[in-house]
Design a protein around this motif. Structure first.
Motif, PDB file in Angstrom:
ATOM      1  N   MET A  84      38.255  27.623  34.517  1.00 37.76           N
ATOM      2  CA  MET A  84      36.889  27.108  34.463  1.00 37.76           C
ATOM      3  C   MET A  84      36.146  27.360  35.761  1.00 37.76           C
ATOM      4  SD  MET A  84      36.239  26.170  31.588  1.00 37.76           S
ATOM      5  CE  MET A  84      34.589  25.774  32.181  1.00 37.76           C
ATOM      6  N   LEU A  94      35.451  31.168  36.027  1.00 34.37           N
ATOM      7  CA  LEU A  94      34.484  31.787  35.115  1.00 34.37           C
ATOM      8  C   LEU A  94      33.079  31.239  35.294  1.00 34.37           C
ATOM      9  CD1 LEU A  94      33.665  30.261  32.245  1.00 34.37           C
ATOM     10  CD2 LEU A  94      36.033  30.747  31.715  1.00 34.37           C
ATOM     11  N   LYS A  95      32.970  30.077  35.959  1.00 32.71           N
ATOM     12  CA  LYS A  95      31.642  29.547  36.278  1.00 32.71           C
ATOM     13  C   LYS A  95      30.890  30.420  37.275  1.00 32.71           C
ATOM     14  CE  LYS A  95      30.094  25.035  36.098  1.00 32.71           C
ATOM     15  NZ  LYS A  95      29.898  24.845  34.674  1.00 32.71           N
ATOM     16  N   ARG A 114      32.351  33.585  38.737  1.00 25.89           N
ATOM     17  CA  ARG A 114      32.799  34.970  38.916  1.00 25.89           C
ATOM     18  C   ARG A 114      32.713  35.811  37.644  1.00 25.89           C
ATOM     19  NH1 ARG A 114      32.066  33.671  43.250  1.00 25.89           N
ATOM     20  NH2 ARG A 114      33.327  33.864  45.128  1.00 25.89           N
ATOM     21  N   ALA A 115      32.320  35.205  36.545  1.00 22.21           N
ATOM     22  CA  ALA A 115      32.117  35.984  35.323  1.00 22.21           C
ATOM     23  C   ALA A 115      30.602  36.158  35.150  1.00 22.21           C
ATOM     24  CB  ALA A 115      32.723  35.274  34.120  1.00 22.21           C
TER      25      ALA A 115
END
Lengths: 82, 146
Positions: B111, B114-115, B117-118
């Motif tokens: 989590m 992906l907050k 770095r995606a």
């Protein structure tokens, strides 16, 4: 030729999602300087690069990253996933 | 490992059930789901933009790291893009490990990464217009603990 992509408010400020750019830029920063010199909308989008992130060939990197052999450069604000 | 980036809704119950059933020998399954919330009562919709190609690669890389670091049996990430209404599910992660501590930690790691770095960007649509959601310093700081 290099594909340059823009996302989120960078895309909105520049007005297009992507474009092919003829450039001899050695680093990302050189490319930013070339784009800034083009038109006001580019200068506005790249006014504060601390508010931006960059990916070269879909890998996050820094503005000092070299562009030799790069096919795709993307500029965008800090990501807000999740 | 299952990574999906899609505009269509997903069935959380079915995904969780399928993931848990296939990894029943793991011992511990953790799932997390993010839902569009209406903070000030004026949110009409959330729009999520992403970078096709890089998004899938970034999520796969983040999930690979989690699998290696916590010796996961498996990991799942589903993240939607496009226009979502309040109450809709934005994304889910699932982790399967032998012990719950690993499964919980790996899910938090997924989590946190992906907050920020995606390559997703959220935009809130309210009656006053549309505004890009600004990244929060806390989200960036959250990465330092890993």
């Amino acid at each position: 030729m290099m594909d340059v992509l823009y996302f989120a408010w960078v895309r909105e400020r520049i007005g297009i999602p992507r474009e092919a750019v003829e450039t001899q830029a050695v680093t990302v920063m050189d490319l930013v300087d070339e784009l800034r010199a083009r038109e006001d909308r580019y200068a506005a989008a790249f006014a504060d690069i601390t508010a931006l992130r960059v990916a070269v060939d879909q890998q996050l990197t820094g503005f000092d990253a070299p562009l030799s052999g790069a096919r795709e450069v993307a500029f965008f604000p800090p990501m807000t996933g999740g | 490992m299952h990574i999906a980036v899609q505009d269509a809704p997903f069935d959380f119950g079915m995904e969780a059930e399928e993931f848990a059933r296939a990894r029943a020998v793991s011992g511990a399954i953790v799932t997390f789901t993010g839902i569009v919330r209406d903070v000030d009562g004026g949110l009409r919709a959330m729009e999520i933009e992403h970078y096709p190609g890089m998004t899938e690669a970034a999520l796969t890389e983040i999930a690979d790291q989690a699998v290696t670091r916590w010796s996961l049996e498996d990991a799942l990430v589903i993240h939607r893009h496009g226009r979502l209404a309040v109450g809709e599910m934005i994304m889910m992660v699932a982790t399967a490990a032998r012990h719950r501590k690993d499964a919980f930690e790996a899910a938090e790691f997924l989590m946190d990464y992906l907050k920020s770095r995606a390559p997703f960007w959220k935009r809130e649509i309210t009656q006053d217009g549309a505004e890009w959601v600004a990244a929060r310093d806390e989200d960036e700081d959250a990465l330092t603990r890993w």
